[in-house]
Design a protein around this motif. Structure first.
Motif, mmCIF file in Angstrom:
data_model
loop_
_atom_site.group_PDB
_atom_site.id
_atom_site.type_symbol
_atom_site.label_atom_id
_atom_site.label_comp_id
_atom_site.label_asym_id
_atom_site.label_seq_id
_atom_site.Cartn_x
_atom_site.Cartn_y
_atom_site.Cartn_z
ATOM 1 N N GLN A 110 -17.837 -46.694 0.074
ATOM 2 C CA GLN A 110 -18.216 -45.996 -1.161
ATOM 3 C C GLN A 110 -17.824 -44.523 -1.079
ATOM 4 O OE1 GLN A 110 -20.339 -46.959 1.110
ATOM 5 N NE2 GLN A 110 -21.647 -45.197 1.592
ATOM 6 N N LEU A 111 -17.778 -43.971 0.169
ATOM 7 C CA LEU A 111 -17.386 -42.572 0.322
ATOM 8 C C LEU A 111 -15.898 -42.374 0.055
ATOM 9 C CD1 LEU A 111 -19.384 -41.492 3.497
ATOM 10 C CD2 LEU A 111 -19.984 -41.231 1.080
ATOM 11 N N LEU A 112 -15.159 -43.435 0.351
ATOM 12 C CA LEU A 112 -13.709 -43.370 0.169
ATOM 13 C C LEU A 112 -13.344 -43.109 -1.291
ATOM 14 C CD1 LEU A 112 -11.431 -43.650 2.163
ATOM 15 C CD2 LEU A 112 -11.201 -46.043 1.505
ATOM 16 N N THR A 113 -14.120 -43.725 -2.201
ATOM 17 C CA THR A 113 -13.804 -43.547 -3.630
ATOM 18 C C THR A 113 -13.955 -42.085 -4.028
ATOM 19 O OG1 THR A 113 -16.090 -44.038 -4.181
ATOM 20 C CG2 THR A 113 -14.527 -45.874 -4.212
ATOM 21 N N VAL A 171 -9.625 -46.189 -13.167
ATOM 22 C CA VAL A 171 -10.906 -46.049 -13.870
ATOM 23 C C VAL A 171 -12.018 -46.695 -13.046
ATOM 24 C CG1 VAL A 171 -12.193 -46.716 -15.940
ATOM 25 C CG2 VAL A 171 -9.838 -45.907 -16.142
ATOM 26 N N GLY A 172 -11.734 -47.860 -12.479
ATOM 27 C CA GLY A 172 -12.706 -48.536 -11.637
ATOM 28 C C GLY A 172 -13.113 -47.686 -10.443
ATOM 29 N N PHE A 202 -19.064 -42.748 -8.691
ATOM 30 C CA PHE A 202 -20.301 -42.155 -9.212
ATOM 31 C C PHE A 202 -21.498 -43.113 -9.154
ATOM 32 C CE2 PHE A 202 -17.254 -39.254 -11.257
ATOM 33 C CZ PHE A 202 -17.827 -38.050 -10.899
ATOM 34 N N ARG A 203 -21.353 -44.270 -8.475
ATOM 35 C CA ARG A 203 -22.463 -45.232 -8.443
ATOM 36 C C ARG A 203 -23.202 -45.151 -7.105
ATOM 37 N NH1 ARG A 203 -20.670 -51.016 -9.514
ATOM 38 N NH2 ARG A 203 -22.798 -51.325 -10.226
ATOM 39 N N TRP A 255 -17.519 -52.904 -13.397
ATOM 40 C CA TRP A 255 -17.496 -53.201 -14.842
ATOM 41 C C TRP A 255 -18.870 -53.542 -15.383
ATOM 42 C CZ3 TRP A 255 -15.009 -55.594 -10.903
ATOM 43 C CH2 TRP A 255 -15.531 -56.813 -10.470
ATOM 44 N N THR A 256 -19.840 -53.764 -14.482
ATOM 45 C CA THR A 256 -21.191 -54.103 -14.958
ATOM 46 C C THR A 256 -21.959 -52.865 -15.417
ATOM 47 O OG1 THR A 256 -22.034 -53.933 -12.700
ATOM 48 C CG2 THR A 256 -21.404 -56.123 -13.453
#
Lengths: 409, 313
Positions: free
Chosen positions: B278-281, B45-46, B52-53, B64-65
């Motif tokens: 961030q691209l990896l996610t 989920v994280g 998407f951030r 989680w923020t």
């Protein structure tokens, strides 16, 4: 349609265990032959060898004049019905029945015709589109039968086909099986451990017994059902066929002035001349120990049979079971139980002594329920001594046994 | 709450069944199962939220923020996905992965199914020994075999002057990867399939033999349709394993851009200094779509009781 001939058939497993030995049997064209015996007697092995599912170790099998020892099952032109139905679970009832025909590249119309015809006979037409899991046990059994019928094989082989059904259905299917065979007249070999099935279905019944090192042959007697009942070849057949089992007791014969008396324990019964005629050579056993067999049905209460003091046993009743039209009377006869060759083997295996069996023999009698017999009281039972069976205690064989020598009287 | 609240056992039959139904009905058991599921899902989920951030947010705060301002438009972006999908060669890598994975799944299952049938239902000398040997191969570690296989591919093998593996110059071809995955997938596949196929009721097979089927017909008409659950399970295992594999592909297929599989493409997304993670996610989620689709499309075949109605149990 074909004759099946087994000659000196034997099966020895790779580990050296013998399951079947020296089975000689001719199953005639159109005959319904039942192989019956207790579990482990090799009856299924014989059937599986005929089917080609087990290799033949000794002897030969001919189906319709063809030696089939090395013929694979698919080329033997036989159909088999299994105890657990063995339906193809992913196929519809129609496809289950058509499977064997399609493999033989039969014409589609012919397949449809045969399947529908068999379905009609077995009353499963409504289920042709269903999968086996949507059927009840009885319906599955019919599908299994149908799968065999559509093939129109030379012979049907059935391995305890009814033993997974509940009691009521079993009786119903038994009757239907008999009717079906009457209609198709296909040679059938039927294996069961249920003697009632054997007696009601078989034209002839082959009684088998497990082989031992001393006695490497299974076949005890092959005869029509009534002959097995009235003319059992030995103690094993006598004890296996009939329910409740035949009463057996060690005794001897005494001759007094033309009359012969059977004496066992405190009982002394005049033997009818007919019983003597049916055991040729019995005179050699005069005064010697022999085994006397009396069917439970050959007793009657003295109030019904009439006073026959020379043929009456006075016994102390242990238990009675009233079953409506008839009553079972159980009591003890103060004579040590008969030790048959099988029991001797069993005792030797377990290391026990025959003496541990006690010094009383259980008897049961089936009498009319018209007169009350109180448990714990004394009963006077008149014995139909014409139907006595006599056996040689050494060999367990019927004295003067001749195959086919049978009279229901 | 005690066992007395469990459903009336009288009709459910055996004790074992009663105990099991007590176990699955108990609230504590349900609670623990739920807890495990949540714990297990948190990292995924994280990862999903992070993908998407915006990059700056990712570098500044934890995933989680996001919850206090979940409905704020500025919280979410699809720029990561945009960046990944527009990368040179990512789509090609996806296709390469398919080209590696599908044959590497189909070939071992096909071979293993035939082998499993033979091990389970055909009588031949040495079948038990052979089976033990095959299963024993499970212990050979993949990493140890890499160099020998590479040498086999590049120069073949000779024993006493007899060529037992010709020099096919396989290195860098798809065939090389398929063969390697097949080889390493087979022992487990044979083992799983044999156990399943061996447990099919023997009377069905005997019945088919009497009905006129030979081994091949029995295999195609009975064994394969009845083995769908085990075939589906193994297909999922093998598919996931090959899809997620980096090592075998890197070694046998090489790092050429036109040959890159998805795992290699993902690795390179990270950039040389790891500053574009961030691209990896987003890349991870893209690469997860297909295995998820495979899993959900095959999981309905995991049905028990496929043989129901065939034999009296």
């Amino acid at each position: 349609m074909a004759e099946i001939v087994l000659e000196s058939l034997g099966k020895i497993y790779p580990d050296g265990t013998r399951a079947v030995g020296d089975v000689n049997l001719t199953i005639e064209d159109g005959e319904f032959l039942v192989l019956v015996g207790p579990s482990g007697c090799g009856k299924s092995t014989v059937l599986r060898m005929v089917a080609g599912l087990e290799e033949v170790s000794e002897g030969t099998i001919h189906i319709g004049d063809v030696l089939v020892n090395d013929v694979p099952p698919k080329d033997r032109d036989i159909a088999m019905v299994f105890q657990n139905y063995a339906l193809y679970p992913h196929m519809s009832v129609f496809d289950n029945m058509a499977f064997g025909l399609r493999l033989r590249k039969m014409d589609k119309e012919e397949i449809r015709r045969r399947v529908e015809e068999a379905a009609a006979v077995l009353e499963i037409t409504d289920f042709l589109g269903r999968k086996p899991k949507a059927l009840s046990g009885g319906q599955r059994q019919r599908v299994a039968m149908g799968r065999a019928i559509v093939r129109e094989p030379k012979a049907f082989l059935m391995d305890e086909p009814l033993s997974n059904l509940d009691a009521k259905l079993r009786v119903q299917m038994r009757t239907e099986l008999g009717r079906l065979h009457g209609r198709l007249k296909t040679t059938t070999v039927y294996v069961t451990h249920d003697q009632v099935e054997a007696m009601t279905l078989g034209h002839r019944v082959a009684v088998l017994k497990a082989v031992t090192a001393k006695r490497p042959d299974n076949l005890q007697q092959v005869a029509p059902p009534s002959e097995l009942f009235y003319n059992p070849a030995n103690l094993f057949v006598a004890g296996f066929i009939g329910s409740p089992a035949m009463n057996m007791v060690t005794g001897h014969l005494e001759g007094t002035g033309g009359e012969v008396f059977a004496v066992f324990g405190p009982h002394r019964l005049r033997v009818d001349a007919k019983a003597l005629q049916r055991h040729p050579g019995l005179e050699k056993f005069m005064g010697r120990d022999l085994v006397i067999g009396i069917r439970p049905g050959d007793f009657e209460d003295h109030r019904i049979a009439g006073e026959e003091p020379e043929r009456t046993m006075e016994v102390k009743v242990d238990v009675t079971e009233v079953l409506g039209s008839e009553t079972f009377v159980h009591y003890m006869v103060p004579v040590a139980p008969v030790v048959t060759p099988e029991i001797e083997e069993l005792l030797a295996d377990t290391g026990s002594d025959p003496a541990t069996l006690g010094d009383e023999t259980k008897f049961s009698s089936r009498v009319s329920s018209d007169v009350a017999i109180p448990a714990g009281g004394t009963a006077r039972l008149v014995v139909e001594t014409a139907k006595f069976h006599f056996f040689d205690p050494e060999t367990g064989q019927r004295i003067g046994y001749r195959p086919g020598a049978f009279s229901a009287a | 709450m005690t066992a007395t609240t469990a459903p009336a056992p009288a009709r459910s039959g055996s004790r074992r069944h009663r105990r099991l139904s007590w176990l699955t009905d108990h609230w504590l058991v349900k609670f623990v199962v739920l807890l495990i599921v949540i714990l297990w899902l948190i990292p995924t989920v994280g990862l999903l939220i992070t993908s998407f951030r915006p990059t700056d947010d990712i570098n500044a705060t934890g995933w989680w923020t996001v919850f206090p301002h979940m409905f704020d438009k500025a919280t979410w972006t699809i720029s990561n996905y945009d960046a990944v999908l527009s990368r040179q060669g990512f789509g090609n890598a996806f296709l390469n992965s398919l080209a590696v994975t599908i044959p590497s799944t189909v070939i071992p299952i096909t071979i293993a199914a035939f082998a499993a049938y033979a091990f389970a239902w055909m009588e031949f000398k040495g079948r038990h020994v052979l089976f033990v040997v095959v299963v024993g191969l499970l212990v050979v570690p993949l990493q140890m075999a890499l160099i020998p296989i590479l040498r086999l591919y590049t120069s073949g093998a000779e024993v006493f002057g007899v060529t037992i593996f010709p020099d096919l110059d396989l290195n860098g071809t798809y065939l090389a990867v398929w063969l390697a995955h097949t080889g390493f997938g087979l022992p487990l596949a044979v083992y799983l399939l044999r156990n399943y196929i061996g447990s099919l009721p023997s009377s069905i097979i005997e019945s088919a033999r009497i009905d006129g089927a030979d081994h091949f017909k029995i295999f195609t008409r009975l064994i394969i349709p009845l083995s769908v659950p085990v075939l589906a399970s193994f297909a999922i295992f093998q598919f996931l394993w090959v899809w997620n594999d980096l090592l075998v592909a890197l070694i046998f297929l090489g790092g050429e851009p036109q040959n890159r599989v998805l795992t290699q493409a993902l690795m390179e997304l990270n950039a040389s200094r790891g500053n574009e993670w961030q691209l990896l996610t987003a890349g991870a989620f893209i690469s997860m779509t297909l295995p998820l689709a495979v899993f959900f499309s095959l999981q309905r075949y995991f049905v028990r009781g496929l043989t129901a109605g065939s034999v009296k149990g």
